[in-house]
Design an enzyme around this catalytic site. Structure first.
Site, PDB file in Angstrom:
ATOM      1  N   ASN A 166     -37.253 -27.482  17.109  1.00 23.27           N
ATOM      2  CA  ASN A 166     -37.122 -26.055  16.813  1.00 23.27           C
ATOM      3  C   ASN A 166     -37.007 -25.896  15.309  1.00 23.27           C
ATOM      4  OD1 ASN A 166     -34.818 -23.567  16.548  1.00 23.27           O
ATOM      5  ND2 ASN A 166     -36.583 -23.171  17.833  1.00 23.27           N
ATOM      6  N   ASP A 211     -36.045 -26.135  27.670  1.00 24.07           N
ATOM      7  CA  ASP A 211     -35.302 -25.809  26.460  1.00 24.07           C
ATOM      8  C   ASP A 211     -33.830 -25.764  26.847  1.00 24.07           C
ATOM      9  OD1 ASP A 211     -34.088 -24.761  24.245  1.00 24.07           O
ATOM     10  OD2 ASP A 211     -35.212 -22.885  24.210  1.00 24.07           O
ATOM     11  N   PHE A 213     -32.413 -22.853  11.108  1.00 25.67           N
ATOM     12  CA  PHE A 213     -32.060 -24.018  11.933  1.00 25.67           C
ATOM     13  C   PHE A 213     -33.255 -24.938  12.081  1.00 25.67           C
ATOM     14  CE2 PHE A 213     -31.977 -26.178  16.049  1.00 25.67           C
ATOM     15  CZ  PHE A 213     -30.769 -26.859  15.964  1.00 25.67           C
ATOM     16  N   GLU A 237     -39.731 -19.111  28.459  1.00 27.40           N
ATOM     17  CA  GLU A 237     -39.832 -17.796  27.799  1.00 27.40           C
ATOM     18  C   GLU A 237     -41.177 -17.133  28.079  1.00 27.40           C
ATOM     19  OE1 GLU A 237     -38.504 -16.708  23.942  1.00 27.40           O
ATOM     20  OE2 GLU A 237     -36.905 -18.193  23.905  1.00 27.40           O
ATOM     21  N   HIS A 249     -34.450 -23.222  31.301  1.00 26.12           N
ATOM     22  CA  HIS A 249     -34.126 -22.675  29.979  1.00 26.12           C
ATOM     23  C   HIS A 249     -32.662 -22.254  30.019  1.00 26.12           C
ATOM     24  CE1 HIS A 249     -35.121 -19.556  26.587  1.00 26.12           C
ATOM     25  NE2 HIS A 249     -34.381 -20.560  26.161  1.00 26.12           N
ATOM     26  N   ASN A 291     -31.311 -25.852  24.661  1.00 26.79           N
ATOM     27  CA  ASN A 291     -30.502 -25.249  23.608  1.00 26.79           C
ATOM     28  C   ASN A 291     -29.281 -26.093  23.275  1.00 26.79           C
ATOM     29  OD1 ASN A 291     -31.664 -22.780  22.548  1.00 26.79           O
ATOM     30  ND2 ASN A 291     -31.494 -21.966  24.614  1.00 26.79           N
TER      31      ASN A 291
END
Length: 682
Positions: free
Chosen positions: A609, A544, A614, A366, A475, A546
């Site tokens: 995270n 990341d 979350f 990011e 990512h 996810n």
């Protein structure tokens, strides 16, 4: 109904409300504790409209907590109440205040709901614990269609179809002990404790994280626990008719709050004026941006997993999603102070984290194009790093001003340690277009091509030893409803890593250095390693992803296989991926996963995270244990600290993600190269 004016605002303020009050300094208005604000006539309601006192003669009825006037906003000339503008929200608050005062009978709301539901059993509100299984629904399979769907659902949210409400109002409760079973009802969404005799509220009330309505009106409260600021789902918080003189600034984290009922309290004039004029949202924003930073969290521990042998070749890596500037908005992170969310503040905290890690290899996700060019590349180059950057594919179709806000992945390495041999930008949608088995797949066009996520792969060679290492930085797509896309992106990435690694193994060794005389005291350099194939080259796969540990992405990365029928494909079709399954031969292992008792995998970091909605694991550092030994990792954030915060970013953590740092030893060449054939004697 008319009430003569004796506003709580006219009461003498406590001594601490003076010129040194930080609230006063911020608003630019001084408060004279000796001055008595002018009293004003009352108001009445006629068919919902608020009317001035000239419409009705005053009645001879007095009440200690009558409707309060609203003083002039700061820095404005005093006006008469009849001419003073009143916000719509404040009018609604006064109406709720009047309604509250008529609801003093025991269990008023529960009885009102029962009356409303009478004759319609299906609508009766039953207070049940939805966390307990319902035998009547034992045959119903409510399992999410995919393990990764947990990200798209409300984490730990009550599963009942009705709002669990508990009414304990008007029953003369004087004390709620901290050990009360009330605080085990984590499923509650509404709690009424109004019209009791409470003088305090225990901090343990913060365990009721799903509360959306909390009514503490008409008690004897003079203070409130700051832990109430953890009830981030609150939308209505009523504190009418208490003895509160201020609102804790820690309540600034209540970013979903729509109504804060404060009438009937001797509240700080400045705070009340702000609420009357601009509403609850403005007051919460003010509290949030003026809240203290709080205690600094304890340092994260360094966890030793395997000892480092003397003279071993060590590599240290950090992987960090820094939260790009474009995504760091108050809409997304309403609990974060505005100044702590600003990029000018966060960028220095991110850089501090990177510098203090003393990593040889830095993988950032990011990172905006503008951030990379103007900040990271410039500063890290000054610190001895060289960088490789790749942006999401959309930047190619955008104008310069918008292009600089597109984010991507940046990989930096110590240039006095490594030489860059090659770098590769992996655009998942472009590679998917090139696959023959994907071209007739509608799901590829409808789901994969619209996601322009990327990966960056760098091939490095040690300047001294000649040993090689491959670093992948990626990512993946964020949406849990696209777990199939994440699987496709992961499979495409690992296929490219395998191809690039096999090609890297065929590269010739660099020419040896000139021989060094034996009498200079410098030990001879070890021979450069050779790599029969790509799997013998040390590999790091960071990013990341996810994806939580129960996802198909995690299973595929950790085991090397995934069946074509895995539920994370969501019944979509992707050529051989969904006809034959997924495979890779890289032999990866997560640096933050260990084997616990009974050989069960355990995560060293329970969360990577942390947000208001979350808390879980999304980020990973994968390595190849065949040629790398994991020595240390930086451990988790103190659990006690995490229990006292709403989420990240905050003044101490500049991103909603937590950086992962690992130190590894590159195995000696004799452990990587195949054994030579045995000698043959004639």
């Amino acid at each position: 109904m008319y009430y003569p004016q004796q506003s709580p605002g006219t009461q003498k303020l406590p001594p601490h409300h003076d010129q040194n009050n930080p609230w006063n300094r911020h608003l630019g208005v001084g408060v004279n504790p000796q001055a008595q604000p002018p009293t004003s006539p009352g108001y009445m309601y006629t068919n919902g409209a608020l009317m001035g006192p000239h419409h009705m003669a005053p009645m001879q009825h007095h009440h200690q907590n009558s409707l309060g006037h609203f003083p002039s906003p700061p820095n404005h000339q005093q006006q008469s109440p009849a001419a003073q503008p009143m916000s719509r929200e404040w009018q609604q608050q006064l109406m709720k205040y009047e309604t509250m005062r008529t609801a003093r009978s025991p269990h008023h709301r529960a009885r009102a709901n029962a009356v409303a539901a009478r004759g319609n059993v299906s609508k009766t509100i039953t207070i049940t614990n939805p966390n307990q299984p319902d035998p009547s629904k034992a045959a119903v399979d409510d399992t999410p269609p995919s393990p990764s769907m947990a990200l798209s659902m409300a984490v730990n949210h009550p599963s009942s179809t009705t709002a669990p409400t508990l009414d304990m109002g008007g029953i003369n409760i004087k004390c709620i002990p901290p050990s009360s079973g009330l605080f085990s009802f984590a499923f509650l969404t509404a709690l009424y404790l109004n019209h009791n005799a409470l003088t305090s509220v225990p901090p343990e009330i913060s365990k009721l994280r799903h509360l959306e309505v909390l009514d503490l009106s008409a008690n004897n409260l003079s203070t409130l626990p700051i832990e109430l600021g953890l009830l981030i789902n609150l939308k209505e918080f009523l504190l009418f008719d208490n003895h509160l003189s201020t609102i804790p600034p820690e309540f600034g984290t209540l970013h979903r709050l729509k109504t804060l009922g404060i009438e009937g309290n001797p509240l700080d004039t400045q705070l009340k004026s702000l609420l009357q004029k601009d509403g609850t949202v403005a007051l919460i924003s003010y509290l949030r941006d003026n809240a203290p930073m709080g205690l600094e969290p304890p340092p994260r521990p360094l966890i030793h997993l395997n000892p480092i042998e003397p003279g071993a070749e060590i590599v240290k890596v950090i992987s960090y999603n820094i939260l790009c500037e474009r995504a760091a908005t108050t809409k997304m992170y309403g609990y974060t102070p505005t100044w702590a969310l600003a990029w000018d503040y966060r960028k220095n905290k991110v850089m501090q984290e990177v510098v203090e890690s003393k990593a040889d290899i830095v993988c950032l996700q990011e990172v905006d194009i503008g951030q990379y060019e103007e900040f990271f590349s410039r500063h890290l180059t000054e610190m001895g790093y060289e960088g490789v950057y790749g942006a999401k594919s959309r930047y190619k179709t955008m104008q310069d001003s918008d292009r600089r806000q597109v984010d991507g992945c940046a990989t930096f390495f110590k240039k006095d340690r490594y030489q860059l041999v090659e770098n590769h930008l992996i655009e998942f949608n472009a590679i998917a277009m090139q696959r023959q088995d994907f071209k007739k797949t509608d799901d590829m066009f409808n789901r994969v091509l619209g996601k322009d996520h990327i990966g960056v792969i760098v091939l490095l060679e040690d300047l001294v030893t000649g040993s090689r290492i491959i670093v992948s930085n990626t990512h993946l797509h964020w949406d849990a409803l696209y777990s199939d896309v994440k699987l496709v992106q992961t499979a495409l990435l690992l296929e490219e890593v395998e191809k690039i690694a096999h090609g890297f193994a065929k590269y010739p060794q660099k020419p040896p250095d000139p021989p060094i005389p034996d009498d200079d005291g410098i030990p001879p350099r070890p021979p450069q390693p050779t790599y029969p194939d790509g799997t013998k080259i040390p590999l790091l796969v960071c990013g990341d992803f996810n994806s939580i540990p129960s996802s198909g992405v995690y299973d595929f990365l950790s085991t090397g296989t995934l069946p074509a029928t895995h539920p994370d494909f969501l019944l979509h079709t992707y050529g051989t991926y969904t006809s034959e399954g997924l495979r890779h031969k890289l032999g990866l292992k997560s640096a933050y996963t260990t084997l616990g008792s009974g050989g069960v995998p355990e995560e060293i970091m329970p969360v990577t995270n942390v947000t208001a909605g979350f808390r879980g694991i999304l980020d990973y550092v994968w390595y190849t244990p065949g040629n790398l030994i994991l020595n240390t990792v930086v451990g988790e954030i103190d659990k006690g600290y995490l229990e006292k915060i709403v989420g990240f970013p905050n003044p101490y953590f500049p991103s909603d993600h937590i950086p992962l740092t690992a130190t590894l030893t590159i195995k000696a060449q004799r452990e990587m190269a195949p054994r030579p054939p045995p000698p043959v004697f004639s």
